[in-house]
Design an enzyme around this catalytic site. Structure first.
Site, PDB file in Angstrom:
ATOM      1  N   THR A  44       0.801  -1.210   0.000  1.00 37.04           N
ATOM      2  CA  THR A  44       0.000   0.000   0.000  1.00 37.04           C
ATOM      3  C   THR A  44       0.827   1.248   0.000  1.00 37.04           C
ATOM      4  O   THR A  44       2.012   1.216   0.265  1.00 37.04           O
ATOM      5  CB  THR A  44      -0.777  -0.006   1.330  1.00 37.04           C
ATOM      6  OG1 THR A  44      -1.482  -1.214   1.376  1.00 37.04           O
ATOM      7  CG2 THR A  44      -1.709   1.127   1.469  1.00 37.04           C
ATOM      8  N   ASP A  60      -4.205   4.557  -1.279  1.00 37.91           N
ATOM      9  CA  ASP A  60      -4.481   4.056  -2.631  1.00 37.91           C
ATOM     10  C   ASP A  60      -5.534   2.952  -2.491  1.00 37.91           C
ATOM     11  O   ASP A  60      -6.088   2.751  -1.411  1.00 37.91           O
ATOM     12  CB  ASP A  60      -3.204   3.526  -3.276  1.00 37.91           C
ATOM     13  CG  ASP A  60      -2.753   2.234  -2.648  1.00 37.91           C
ATOM     14  OD1 ASP A  60      -2.541   1.262  -3.384  1.00 37.91           O
ATOM     15  OD2 ASP A  60      -2.643   2.188  -1.407  1.00 37.91           O
ATOM     16  N   ARG A  62      -5.326  -0.505  -4.046  1.00 39.17           N
ATOM     17  CA  ARG A  62      -5.011  -1.802  -4.651  1.00 39.17           C
ATOM     18  C   ARG A  62      -4.705  -2.826  -3.560  1.00 39.17           C
ATOM     19  O   ARG A  62      -3.958  -2.531  -2.625  1.00 39.17           O
ATOM     20  CB  ARG A  62      -3.800  -1.650  -5.578  1.00 39.17           C
ATOM     21  CG  ARG A  62      -3.293  -2.976  -6.137  1.00 39.17           C
ATOM     22  CD  ARG A  62      -2.067  -2.787  -6.986  1.00 39.17           C
ATOM     23  NE  ARG A  62      -2.382  -2.145  -8.249  1.00 39.17           N
ATOM     24  CZ  ARG A  62      -1.472  -1.914  -9.194  1.00 39.17           C
ATOM     25  NH1 ARG A  62      -0.228  -2.268  -8.992  1.00 39.17           N
ATOM     26  NH2 ARG A  62      -1.812  -1.320 -10.303  1.00 39.17           N
ATOM     27  N   LYS A  76      -9.275   1.275   2.046  1.00 40.58           N
ATOM     28  CA  LYS A  76      -8.282   1.099   3.092  1.00 40.58           C
ATOM     29  C   LYS A  76      -8.452   2.082   4.232  1.00 40.58           C
ATOM     30  O   LYS A  76      -7.696   2.017   5.195  1.00 40.58           O
ATOM     31  CB  LYS A  76      -6.880   1.270   2.499  1.00 40.58           C
ATOM     32  CG  LYS A  76      -6.594   0.209   1.481  1.00 40.58           C
ATOM     33  CD  LYS A  76      -5.199   0.274   0.955  1.00 40.58           C
ATOM     34  CE  LYS A  76      -5.064  -0.647  -0.230  1.00 40.58           C
ATOM     35  NZ  LYS A  76      -3.795  -0.584  -0.886  1.00 40.58           N
ATOM     36  N   GLY A  90      -0.553  -3.667   5.230  1.00 43.92           N
ATOM     37  CA  GLY A  90      -0.134  -4.970   5.731  1.00 43.92           C
ATOM     38  C   GLY A  90      -1.119  -6.038   5.299  1.00 43.92           C
ATOM     39  O   GLY A  90      -1.735  -5.943   4.254  1.00 43.92           O
ATOM     40  N   SER A 172       4.247  -0.113   1.465  1.00 44.24           N
ATOM     41  CA  SER A 172       5.384  -0.328   0.577  1.00 44.24           C
ATOM     42  C   SER A 172       5.726   0.940  -0.194  1.00 44.24           C
ATOM     43  O   SER A 172       6.871   1.144  -0.595  1.00 44.24           O
ATOM     44  CB  SER A 172       5.081  -1.480  -0.379  1.00 44.24           C
ATOM     45  OG  SER A 172       3.886  -1.225  -1.064  1.00 44.24           O
ATOM     46  N   ASP A 209       5.548   2.572  -7.085  1.00 47.17           N
ATOM     47  CA  ASP A 209       5.592   1.342  -6.312  1.00 47.17           C
ATOM     48  C   ASP A 209       4.640   0.343  -6.948  1.00 47.17           C
ATOM     49  O   ASP A 209       3.489   0.654  -7.246  1.00 47.17           O
ATOM     50  CB  ASP A 209       5.173   1.628  -4.862  1.00 47.17           C
ATOM     51  CG  ASP A 209       5.076   0.367  -4.050  1.00 47.17           C
ATOM     52  OD1 ASP A 209       4.097   0.203  -3.316  1.00 47.17           O
ATOM     53  OD2 ASP A 209       6.004  -0.456  -4.161  1.00 47.17           O
ATOM     54  N   SER A 212       1.215  -0.580  -5.027  1.00 49.69           N
ATOM     55  CA  SER A 212       0.118   0.375  -4.875  1.00 49.69           C
ATOM     56  C   SER A 212      -0.400   0.737  -6.242  1.00 49.69           C
ATOM     57  O   SER A 212       0.343   0.763  -7.219  1.00 49.69           O
ATOM     58  CB  SER A 212       0.600   1.663  -4.200  1.00 49.69           C
ATOM     59  OG  SER A 212       1.496   1.377  -3.183  1.00 49.69           O
TER      60      SER A 212
END
Lengths: 277, 141
Positions: A44, A60, A62, A76, A90, A172, A209, A212
């Protein structure tokens, strides 16, 4: 069979009965070369910022399962109470369950004290629960809200440590988002500037990244007002097909046409009834 | 939820009950707990298993020792007497008791944790054999 539990009263909570069996199965699977299915992580970018009147949380959308995107538009930013929201990174199930449990506990606590819940209370409850499970619950959270003492923002790590800061990022894509924050953050920003900053930070995480992606969700919390903007912006639109493989009528030219009628006579007619007995 | 005294952690050590056999005379009770192996007894199957098994006990010990340091010996004594009285309000051993008085004393009636959501004892598929459980409780076995 029934006599096995004569002396042990059944208790609720986590049951570790199958851990040894699972470890054995994992060893066996690794010997063959395959692996057991992994939990779905959110990989994330989440972030939060304190501005002049309150707190803005961004995330985000995903959710990944190994190398595959499991959910293109997951939410999220979880509700903890009407003035406190929490972003989770996580393992998806862990963040979901943890925030739901803390939300229930906070509601009971608020009913018991008769006051609007404080962000520090939610922070302490989360930190104590995560420390109790020593990091095995993989939930990294950004907790933000406005209470009687003003706006507060906390970051909570899976092992139970917390930080109270004016701007935090997790997940991440946290390094990409933090780079944007470090460059442009100023204390006491206006709401529009702060929203743009959070949007840029999440966009940096999305584009740089792999874990995400998809859209940007925002949550603006001020005293007495809550704005849950989902989606704030569709950063990655699914592509529109440019071509089509269907051919129009008349694509192929007709050179000649021959019509042959088939004259059929009715020779025999018989009726068979259905056997409905 | 958690109360910690300043020096209580240093004073009292909290012994953790391990995985030693549960039967009489310290020997494995094959009738009740099934067969055993040395490997099963030596190591816990999960790092959290021991700490979770003793969590309530350790919490209570910590709270009582800090309460003793703050308010004197009478406070934990009175509370423990109440706990003991509340713990005796139970249904027959093979039935699930609500433990309402004990929960209220502990403060668990105002909080939700994993023990309320996961592995609910009221929904467990196994039931103890009534006669054996009552005999065991009365000490006839």
């Amino acid at each position: 069979m029934a006599t096995l539990i004569v002396n042990q009263p059944p208790v609720g909570g986590f049951s570790f009965d199958h851990c040894k069996r699972n470890a054995y199965l994992l060893g066996e699977a690794n010997k063959v070369g395959s692996s057991l299915p992994t939990a779905r992580k959110t990989g994330t970018t989440i972030c939060g910022i304190v501005f002049k009147d309150g707190v803005i949380l961004g995330a985000d959308t995903r959710a990944t399962e190994g190398m595959v995107v499991a959910d293109k538009n997951c939410s999220k930013i979880h509700h903890i109470s009407s003035n406190i929201y929490c972003c989770g990174a996580g393992t998806a199930a862990d963040t979901e369950m943890t925030t739901q449990i803390i939300s229930s506990n906070l509601e009971l606590h608020a009913l018991s004290t008769g006051r609007v819940p404080r962000v520090a209370t939610a922070n302490r409850m989360l930190k104590q629960m995560l420390f109790r499970y020593q990091g095995h619950i993989g939930a990294a959270l950004v907790l933000g809200g406005v209470d009687c003492n003003g706006p507060h923002l906390y970051s909570i790590y899976p092992h139970g440590s917390t930080d109270k800061l004016p701007y935090v990022t997790m997940g991440s894509g946290s390094l990409a988002a933090m780079a944007v924050f470090e460059d442009r953050y100023k204390p006491d920003m206006e709401e529009e500037d702060a929203k743009r900053l959070v949007r840029d930070a999440i966009a940096a995480g999305i584009f740089n990244d792999l874990g995400s992606g998809s859209n940007i969700d925002l949550c603006v919390i001020t005293k007495g007002n809550l704005d849950y903007i989902r989606p704030h912006e569709e950063a990655n639109k699914k592509g529109v097909r440019t071509g089509d493989y269907k051919y129009k009528r008349g694509t192929t030219g007709v050179l000649s046409k021959v019509v042959t009628p088939l004259n059929l006579e009715v020779v025999e007619e018989s009726v068979l009834t259905m056997d409905t007995s | 939820m958690n109360t910690r005294g300043l020096r209580s952690q240093l004073k009292d050590s909290v012994p953790v009950a391990g995985l030693c056999p549960q039967g009489a005379y310290g020997v494995q009770d094959s009738l009740r707990s099934g067969f055993t192996s040395v490997k099963n007894e030596l190591l816990p199957s999960h790092p959290l298993e021991l700490s979770e098994k003793n969590f309530m006990l350790n919490q209570d010990k910590m709270n009582f020792s800090s309460l003793r340091n703050i308010q004197g010996l009478h406070a934990p004594l009175k509370l423990q007497m109440e706990y003991r009285a509340a713990r005796q309000i139970q249904r027959l051993p093979f039935l699930q008791s609500s433990n309402l008085a004990l929960d209220t004393l502990r403060g668990n009636d105002e909080s939700i944790g994993f023990e309320d959501i996961l592995n609910d004892p009221t929904q467990s598929e196994m039931m103890g054999e009534p006669h054996m459980m009552v005999e065991y409780k009365l000490g006839l076995m």
